[in-house]
Design a protein around this motif. Structure first.
Motif, mmCIF file in Angstrom:
data_model
loop_
_atom_site.group_PDB
_atom_site.id
_atom_site.type_symbol
_atom_site.label_atom_id
_atom_site.label_comp_id
_atom_site.label_asym_id
_atom_site.label_seq_id
_atom_site.Cartn_x
_atom_site.Cartn_y
_atom_site.Cartn_z
ATOM 1 N N THR A 1 69.130 95.740 59.794
ATOM 2 C CA THR A 1 67.839 95.845 59.130
ATOM 3 C C THR A 1 68.007 96.100 57.641
ATOM 4 O OG1 THR A 1 67.737 98.190 59.575
ATOM 5 C CG2 THR A 1 66.668 96.759 61.173
ATOM 6 N N VAL B 1 64.024 87.965 58.136
ATOM 7 C CA VAL B 1 63.704 87.431 56.808
ATOM 8 C C VAL B 1 63.970 88.483 55.744
ATOM 9 C CG1 VAL B 1 61.989 85.702 57.462
ATOM 10 C CG2 VAL B 1 61.273 88.056 57.090
ATOM 11 N N MET B 2 64.312 87.985 54.558
ATOM 12 C CA MET B 2 64.494 88.884 53.418
ATOM 13 C C MET B 2 63.572 88.421 52.297
ATOM 14 S SD MET B 2 68.150 87.480 52.047
ATOM 15 C CE MET B 2 68.449 85.719 51.835
ATOM 16 N N ILE C 1 66.302 93.618 55.646
ATOM 17 C CA ILE C 1 66.057 92.430 56.466
ATOM 18 C C ILE C 1 65.045 92.795 57.549
ATOM 19 C CG2 ILE C 1 67.092 90.757 58.047
ATOM 20 C CD1 ILE C 1 69.722 91.145 56.495
ATOM 21 N N THR C 2 64.006 91.987 57.631
ATOM 22 C CA THR C 2 62.960 92.251 58.620
ATOM 23 C C THR C 2 63.153 91.354 59.828
ATOM 24 O OG1 THR C 2 61.422 92.813 56.867
ATOM 25 C CG2 THR C 2 60.464 92.252 58.997
ATOM 26 N N GLY C 3 63.345 91.973 60.967
ATOM 27 C CA GLY C 3 63.548 91.193 62.182
ATOM 28 C C GLY C 3 62.327 90.367 62.527
ATOM 29 N N VAL C 4 62.535 89.164 63.024
ATOM 30 C CA VAL C 4 61.432 88.289 63.411
ATOM 31 C C VAL C 4 61.506 88.083 64.917
ATOM 32 C CG1 VAL C 4 60.381 86.021 63.119
ATOM 33 C CG2 VAL C 4 61.531 87.116 61.191
#
Lengths: 184, 704
Positions: free
Chosen positions: A111, A84-85, A71-74
């Motif tokens: 993450t 977002v994944m 998971i990418t932090g925004v």
């Protein structure tokens, strides 16, 4: 951005609205009908755990259940958005429902799968405003809840609006999640 | 009502026809004052005719009616019944505009009364023009003694062409050729090609002679000013040449008609049309006979162009697949590398080498595939330039100025999406050039310039970018006035303007709310300024620059990427995060020590090659952890006329990426354009450089 729902529909159906808007007008009645059908509560629900509580969503609203992906932090989004994944090339947001529903006090930083217990999953929900995943502690499975016996949500205060109602089966209590409100 | 699929098909098809029509009309307009070329007129006539048929089939009455009247006028024009007057050409140009508007309304836009009003007015104009000036009573064809029996086989149009030739004193010939049935179509085409440079092939008539079963004869009715022997030399053994008329053709020849023709000719066959062929052997002729094509009587259902229309969303789909393949490629490379270097044992090492080789082959093919798909998305800028040329001609006429509009580089190709988005900014710049740039004729003469002004629209490709120039040879921009206005409107302080260099001063015109003329004319009106142009360009990752000299003119230079679909990106690390920065907006990368930073009004700035840039830490604007560093890597962003230094912690390399939107719910995140996936499948956020630059220009954001 007058009506975000309208925008989402446009974006989904047409990349080039100037070429295809005519066709869209023809499709509009069908979209409206499809929406009505989805709102009718089905009998089967997917039950999952968030902390000590068990929640349920209509099975028709679930797109798929995923093992926790990277998971990418925004930056600059609400605290309950984990990031977002990448789902087979589609970029989709992941929500931290425990934070959203105030089941925990501090936001957790996630993450990827290594930050979480092995049983954690992401439940990918269908939503007209854009599909989104919710992080859950464990997926229990499918439960059948008789529609006639669903209880309305007790009044627990203005900020508990994500609860659509309560269902009981086999001595267990299931909190029915109002998906739209939970993701808002 | 037509089903939706059919409607969008109609709109797409009609659009295509209309584009062809608009293009040809623009050419016709450019030839104003000369006699229109018959081929061009025919092409325009056919396009109007197709549009009428097409819209009729789909129940689009309004379009069909207007196209019908347009067709009538064009028919009268090509038959020489009316002259190509200015009024007529203006009406035709207007017709194309109104048809375009109506088509847009048919595809879902709200119908406007204005369009309806224009359509009604135009219809009346067309009816009036089409019935205007009838042909004079004296028929020159009678004067040269053309056999009435031969005349009866010609269509009205062919007869008109005969008449035109005779009027100009061009002799008419009958070229008789006999071909074998096996290959007559090629040989007829060959004969046509031979004759074409010498004159005009007016009609091709099949002949009953010699009546042989294996061959076929044609009479080509040919108008040519050349002497008979020259034509005979040209056609050599292919055909024989005879004069068609009984009397020599001379301009304005007056003579009494001769009662009977000495030369007899078998009853001529009717001209050959698809539906009108009397003998079966002649059937294939319809496809190669010009007279068949000229006939507008049957609506052609064939598409005008040899192209496939594809929804651009499908191309985006393909692009996504390629983007994923690029990821796979990167993975294979990595695996090959690992295997090669794990070389304690010889086998994996060998495998690694083989894998590497294959991976390189894959890479080459992928590049080709990527280039191929990008190529499909490319359309010539001419699509927009034609529309702009039409608009400019009208605006110039309305403006009362004398301006020559020069267009070049219409064949330069750009991504379809970019081309579409370009028309508004270009239109705006052109209107500006006409309104504010080029002076009135009196003023130009007073300054010793040619009374006729010049506005240029020029495109050229430079590597991976396209440069478009919009220039005029007008008054140029007045820096003093720009400075004054900017201060008056409170856009900048007086102290600041004193420090600004000329280029920065000129760039003040891009600030929102800036307009140097109070009497905004109807033409460039609407109260929007160059800031809109700049915003539109920034959205396309484009740069805009101004070059202006007092008294000599102003040129705006737009630099655009060829495509936005797959872009090259710089991968950077900030805190523990990874971001992608589109390389088309990066002008250079520099490393600076923290001690080299300075502040102006407490905002950090950085000096790069004598230019002072705002310095911004990505970690700070995104609220991420700020790591102590020995030196900052600064990515210098150049977007439109803005420059900005963006500090990051690490540079991780370059990748080709496909930017995807962040699901519907997150699409409005400021500063983030979307996400892409790199080798490990993890989503990597792509910076929205335009939004960041815009945001940092606002004073309150500086604290950020």
């Amino acid at each position: 951005m007058a009506n975000p729902r309208f925008e989402a529909q446009l974006a989904r159906f047409f990349y080039r609205p100037d070429e295809d808007v005519g066709a869209w007008l023809e499709l509009a009645p069908e979209i409206a009908e499809a929406g009505e059908v989805a709102e009718e509560l089905p009998e089967e629900f997917l039950a999952f755990e968030l902390g000590a509580e068990v929640y349920a969503v209509p099975i028709g609203a679930v797109r798929e259940i995923l093992k926790v992906p990277a998971i990418t932090g925004v930056p600059r989004v609400a605290e309950h958005v984990l990031g977002v994944m990448n789902v087979r090339g589609e970029m989709l947001p992941v929500y931290d429902l425990k934070q959203r529903l105030r089941l925990v006090d501090a936001p957790q930083r996630v993450t990827g799968p290594t930050d979480l217990p092995r049983e954690s999953r992401v439940v990918l929900l269908k939503d007209p405003e854009g599909d989104a995943g919710i992080l859950v502690d464990r997926v229990q499975g499918v439960v059948r809840l008789p529609l006639s016996k669903l209880e309305p949500a007790p009044n627990l205060g203005a900020d508990r609006r994500a609860v659509a109602g309560l269902g009981r089966a086999g001595g267990n209590l299931y909190i029915l999640l109002d998906v739209e409100a939970a993701l808002a | 009502m037509a089903p939706p699929r059919a409607l969008s098909e109609f709109v797409a098809e009609a659009n295509e026809v209309l584009e062809t029509l608009a293009h040809d009309v623009a050419v016709l307009d450019a030839q104003r004052g000369r006699e229109p070329e018959p081929d061009l007129l025919n092409a325009i006539f056919r396009a109007a005719h197709s549009l009428k048929g097409l819209s009729g089939m789909f129940g689009q009455e309004r379009i069909s009616t207007l196209a019908h009247h347009l067709e009538d006028v064009l028919d009268a024009l090509r038959l020489g019944k009316v002259l190509a007057s200015d009024a007529l050409l203006d009406a035709i140009l207007d017709g194309v505009d109104v048809l375009t508007l109506m088509l847009r309304e048919a595809s879902g836009e709200a119908p406007s009364d204005e369009t309806a009003r224009r359509a009604t007015a135009l219809t009346e104009t067309f009816v009036r023009l089409a019935s205007g000036g009838q042909q004079t009573a004296v028929d020159v064809l009678d004067e040269v003694g053309l056999d009435p029996a031969i005349r009866s086989v010609f269509t009205e149009y062919e007869e008109h062409r005969l008449r035109e030739n005779v009027k100009k004193g061009i002799a008419l010939w009958k070229v008789r050729a006999v071909f074998s049935l096996d290959d007559f179509d090629q040989r007829l085409a060959g004969l046509n090609a031979t004759l074409k440079p010498l004159g005009e092939v007016i009609s091709t008539l099949p002949s009953s002679q010699p009546g042989d079963e294996t061959s076929i004869a044609f009479d080509l009715i040919f108008g040519s000013p050349r002497p008979q022997h020259e034509i005979e030399t040209a056609v050599q053994t292919m055909a024989s040449v005879q004069p068609l008329t009984n009397k020599p053709v001379r301009p304005r020849l007056v003579s009494e008609p001769e009662p009977d023709a000495p030369r007899t000719r078998p009853a001529p066959r009717p001209p050959v049309f698809a539906s009108d062929v009397s003998s079966p052997e002649l059937t294939p002729l319809s496809s190669s006979s010009p007279s068949g094509v000229m006939q507008g009587a049957e609506p052609s259902l064939r598409s005008l162009a040899q192209t496939v229309r594809v929804d651009i969303a499908r191309l985006d789909g393909l692009m996504n697949v390629i983007g994923e393949l690029l990821t796979v490629r990167a993975n294979i490379h990595r695996l090959a590398d690992v295997a090669r270097q794990a070389g304690a044992t010889p086998l994996p090492k060998l495998w690694g080498q083989e894998l590497q080789k294959e991976a390189r082959a894959l890479e080459r093919k992928l590049d080709e595939l990527q280039a191929g798909v990008l190529d499909v998305r490319m359309v010539p800028l001419g699509q927009v330039f034609d529309k702009l040329a039409r608009l400019m001609r009208r605006l110039v006429r309305q403006s009362g100025k004398d301006v020559h509009f020069e267009v070049s580089g219409g064949d330069v190709e750009l991504d379809k999406l970019i081309v579409e988005e370009l028309s508004d900014p270009l239109m705006h710049l052109l209107r500006n050039a006409l309104d504010h740039g080029v002076e009135t004729p009196d003023r130009r003469i007073a300054q010793g310039k040619d009374a006729r002004g010049l506005i240029r629209l020029k495109a050229q490709q430079l590597g991976n970018q396209v440069q478009i120039e919009v220039g005029d040879d007008g008054a140029g921009m007045d820096e003093g006035r720009i400075k004054q206005v900017a201060i008056e409107r409170g856009l900048v302080t007086r102290e600041l303007t004193d420090e600004l260099e000329r280029r920065d001063l000129l760039n003040l015109v891009f600030l929102p709310g800036f307009s140097t003329r109070k009497d905004v004319s109807e033409l460039s009106g609407r109260g929007v300024g160059l800031d809109v142009v700049k915003t539109n360009l920034a959205r396309l990752s484009g740069l805009i620059d101004i070059d202006s000299r007092r008294g000599e003119g102003t040129t705006f230079v737009l630099t655009l990427p060829l495509t936005l679909a797959i872009i090259r990106a710089l991968i950077v690390g900030v805190a523990d995060r990874t971001f992608a920065v589109p390389l088309n907006s990066v002008t250079e990368i520099v490393a600076v020590k923290p001690a080299e930073l300075r502040t102006i009004e407490r905002r950090e700035v950085l000096e790069v090659r004598g230019q002072t840039l705002p310095f911004v830490r990505l970690s700070r604007i995104f609220g991420l952890q700020e790591l102590p560093v020995e030196r900052h890597f600064v990515v210098v962003i150049g977007l439109a006329q803005e420059r900005l230094g963006l500090a990051v912690d690490a540079l991780l390399g370059q990748e080709d990426i496909v930017t995807k939107p962040l699901g519907g719910r997150l699409k409005g995140v400021p500063g983030i354009a979307g996400a892409t996936e790199l080798g490990d499948r993890r989503a990597v956020l792509v910076l929205d450089v335009a939004a960041l630059v815009e945001e940092l220009k606002r004073p309150q954001a500086a604290v950020g």
